[in-house]
Motif scaffolding. Structure first.
Motif, PDB file in Angstrom:
ATOM      1  N   PHE A 192       0.857  -1.177   0.000  1.00 26.79           N
ATOM      2  CA  PHE A 192       0.000   0.000   0.000  1.00 26.79           C
ATOM      3  C   PHE A 192       0.895   1.230   0.000  1.00 26.79           C
ATOM      4  CE2 PHE A 192      -2.810  -3.227   1.432  1.00 26.79           C
ATOM      5  CZ  PHE A 192      -4.111  -2.784   1.240  1.00 26.79           C
ATOM      6  N   MET A 193       0.423   2.311  -0.606  1.00 25.97           N
ATOM      7  CA  MET A 193       1.183   3.555  -0.672  1.00 25.97           C
ATOM      8  C   MET A 193       0.543   4.607   0.228  1.00 25.97           C
ATOM      9  SD  MET A 193       3.592   2.783  -2.758  1.00 25.97           S
ATOM     10  CE  MET A 193       4.330   4.381  -3.018  1.00 25.97           C
ATOM     11  N   TRP A 194       1.388   5.350   0.957  1.00 24.65           N
ATOM     12  CA  TRP A 194       0.915   6.435   1.812  1.00 24.65           C
ATOM     13  C   TRP A 194       0.354   7.542   0.929  1.00 24.65           C
ATOM     14  CZ3 TRP A 194       4.376  10.777   3.919  1.00 24.65           C
ATOM     15  CH2 TRP A 194       3.666  11.583   4.811  1.00 24.65           C
ATOM     16  N   ASP A 195      -0.757   8.132   1.315  1.00 20.21           N
ATOM     17  CA  ASP A 195      -1.356   9.202   0.515  1.00 20.21           C
ATOM     18  C   ASP A 195      -0.661  10.552   0.724  1.00 20.21           C
ATOM     19  OD1 ASP A 195      -2.361  10.059   2.969  1.00 20.21           O
ATOM     20  OD2 ASP A 195      -4.421  10.271   2.261  1.00 20.21           O
ATOM     21  N   GLY A 196       0.336  10.603   1.592  1.00 15.45           N
ATOM     22  CA  GLY A 196       1.144  11.808   1.762  1.00 15.45           C
ATOM     23  C   GLY A 196       0.559  12.851   2.697  1.00 15.45           C
TER      24      GLY A 196
END
Length: 61
Positions: A12-16
């Motif tokens: 999963f990628m962090w949405d920042g």
């Protein structure tokens, strides 16, 4: 904050973004889900973080 993270063996990628309240985080999580993303949340101290993923299907195959 890690840019990517594994949950249940899936990336999963962090949405920042840093969310300062659980309510704000939950609202954004619902929005991402409405767009077809899988979402995982992570709480560290008073901050809330969202990680998302979406499988892109190849329509050429």
């Amino acid at each position: 904050m890690e840019l990517s993270r594994l949950f249940d063996g899936r990336k999963f990628m962090w949405d920042g973004k840093e969310y300062h309240s659980a309510t704000e985080s939950r609202e954004q999580e619902e929005h991402y889900r409405s767009l077809g993303f899988e979402v995982r949340s992570l709480n560290e101290g008073d901050m809330h973080y969202l990680y998302t993923r979406r499988v892109v299907l190849n329509s050429l195959g």
